[in-house]
Design a protein around this motif. Structure first.
Motif, PDB file in Angstrom:
ATOM      1  N   SER A 263       0.870  -1.173   0.000  1.00  0.00           N
ATOM      2  CA  SER A 263       0.000   0.000   0.000  1.00  0.00           C
ATOM      3  C   SER A 263       0.909   1.225   0.000  1.00  0.00           C
ATOM      4  O   SER A 263       1.800   1.344   0.821  1.00  0.00           O
ATOM      5  CB  SER A 263      -0.857  -0.042   1.259  1.00  0.00           C
TER       6      SER A 263
ATOM      7  N   ASN B 202     -10.337   1.145   6.688  1.00  0.00           N
ATOM      8  CA  ASN B 202      -9.140   1.638   7.361  1.00  0.00           C
ATOM      9  C   ASN B 202      -9.155   3.166   7.381  1.00  0.00           C
ATOM     10  O   ASN B 202      -9.690   3.803   6.481  1.00  0.00           O
ATOM     11  CB  ASN B 202      -7.909   1.135   6.583  1.00  0.00           C
TER      12      ASN B 202
ATOM     13  N   ARG C  57     -12.068   5.846   6.309  1.00  0.00           N
ATOM     14  CA  ARG C  57     -13.076   4.992   5.651  1.00  0.00           C
ATOM     15  C   ARG C  57     -13.860   4.196   6.692  1.00  0.00           C
ATOM     16  O   ARG C  57     -14.932   3.675   6.408  1.00  0.00           O
ATOM     17  CB  ARG C  57     -12.393   4.045   4.666  1.00  0.00           C
TER      18      ARG C  57
ATOM     19  N   VAL D 133     -14.829  -2.129  10.842  1.00  0.00           N
ATOM     20  CA  VAL D 133     -13.421  -2.531  10.718  1.00  0.00           C
ATOM     21  C   VAL D 133     -13.244  -3.951  11.247  1.00  0.00           C
ATOM     22  O   VAL D 133     -13.798  -4.296  12.286  1.00  0.00           O
ATOM     23  CB  VAL D 133     -12.524  -1.565  11.552  1.00  0.00           C
TER      24      VAL D 133
ATOM     25  N   HIS E 144      -4.904  -2.056   2.147  1.00  0.00           N
ATOM     26  CA  HIS E 144      -5.676  -0.828   2.378  1.00  0.00           C
ATOM     27  C   HIS E 144      -5.528   0.092   1.175  1.00  0.00           C
ATOM     28  O   HIS E 144      -4.438   0.592   0.916  1.00  0.00           O
ATOM     29  CB  HIS E 144      -5.174  -0.098   3.629  1.00  0.00           C
TER      30      HIS E 144
ATOM     31  N   THR F  37      -5.615   3.370  -1.263  1.00  0.00           N
ATOM     32  CA  THR F  37      -5.433   4.813  -1.029  1.00  0.00           C
ATOM     33  C   THR F  37      -6.075   5.614  -2.165  1.00  0.00           C
ATOM     34  O   THR F  37      -5.952   6.822  -2.225  1.00  0.00           O
ATOM     35  CB  THR F  37      -3.929   5.163  -0.945  1.00  0.00           C
TER      36      THR F  37
ATOM     37  N   SER G 140     -11.129  -2.013   2.496  1.00  0.00           N
ATOM     38  CA  SER G 140      -9.882  -2.751   2.616  1.00  0.00           C
ATOM     39  C   SER G 140     -10.206  -4.211   2.312  1.00  0.00           C
ATOM     40  O   SER G 140     -11.345  -4.653   2.497  1.00  0.00           O
ATOM     41  CB  SER G 140      -9.349  -2.652   4.046  1.00  0.00           C
TER      42      SER G 140
END
Length: 284
Positions: A3, A242, A245, A251, A267, A269, A275
């Motif tokens: 990531s 994550n 978000r 989560v 995760h 971006t 995720s």
């Protein structure tokens, strides 16, 4: 797939500013008479999604109890609004001559395509290529992931979609019934995942939608149940969230997956919200 975090932290939105803006939107959404798609509803949720995908270093675990409560409330509101948007849209495309050719009219279609590409890459990196049977838990009225996977990535796979809501399944079946070939490979079952037992052992890969198990306790219970009945060596793809978000979706923490072998955690971006966590049931 690593990531890529933005090294330029100056472009990050400060956590206090972010939470203040999210609280404002939460307050506006809470006052709405209905969460059905409308100009006002769509505008508020679009603003919210934009905010939550900004580059920020927020950690929802350290939020105050008041903000935690607001976050829980927001996740429930998002879930309800998403369900209503999908239902309205799915009902609309079933009236078109070829519903499957019009999926791209859905406002977040591009997002699902990116997510499906990402999930397929992660699956194939971990040896899951063209699985025979896949289960999707929490498919909803607009089963976009299954539809995109079945038409672009897993072209011979059989998909069983599970949802607790018969009305959602009814509309989803209508979308698929427009294509005889597709209809053979894609089934919809109305049931609570906690009532599924032996059947879970049939799948090479199980997808767990982000909104199945809204509270931590419920999510942990569902993960434990799936693990108990899924096949040894089978994989489970869990959608999580994550950073900011996590104001949109629940989560899944790594410590909730202790009973599994964790294969990958990714995760995003970009504008993908969820995720992707891939785990395997160990073979003893």
């Amino acid at each position: 797939m690593a990531s890529h975090q933005n090294p330029n932290s100056e472009s990050q939105i400060p956590a206090e500013l972010l939470t203040a803006r999210i609280m404002q939107i939460h307050s506006s959404i809470s006052k709405l008479e209905s969460l059905k798609p409308s100009k006002q509803v769509n505008s508020l949720f679009t603003q919210l999604v934009k905010l939550c995908t900004l580059n920020s270093s927020i950690d929802v675990k350290v939020l105050s109890p008041e903000l935690q409560k607001m976050r829980q409330s927001l996740i429930l509101l998002c879930g309800r609004a998403e369900g209503l948007l999908e239902l309205e849209f799915a009902s609309f495309i079933t009236k078109l001559p070829q519903p499957l050719n019009n999926l791209n009219l859905f406002p977040y279609y591009g997002n699902y395509v990116k997510l499906a590409n990402l999930e397929c890459t992660i699956l194939s990196q971990n040896g899951v290529v063209q699985p025979k049977k896949v289960a999707f838990v929490g498919s909803g009225p607009m089963p976009l992931t299954s539809l995109i996977m079945a038409s672009h990535h897993m072209k011979s796979t059989h998909f069983d979609n599970f949802d607790i809501d018969e009305a959602a399944n009814h509309v989803a079946r209508k979308i698929v019934s427009s294509d005889a070939e597709f209809e053979k490979r894609m089934k919809f079952h109305t049931c609570d995942i906690m009532e599924l037992e032996e059947k879970l052992g049939e799948y090479d890969c199980i997808f767990l939608a982000a909104l199945v198990g809204m509270s931590k306790e419920e999510k942990v219970m569902i993960l434990g149940h799936i693990r108990k009945y899924m096949k040894d060596g089978g994989v489970l793809l869990v959608r999580s969230a994550n950073g900011a978000r996590a104001f949109l979706y629940p989560v899944v923490e790594e410590n909730e997956l202790m009973e599994f072998e964790v294969l990958s955690i990714f995760h995003p971006t970009n504008d993908v919200i969820n995720s992707v966590v891939l785990v395997r049931k160990p073979i003893f």
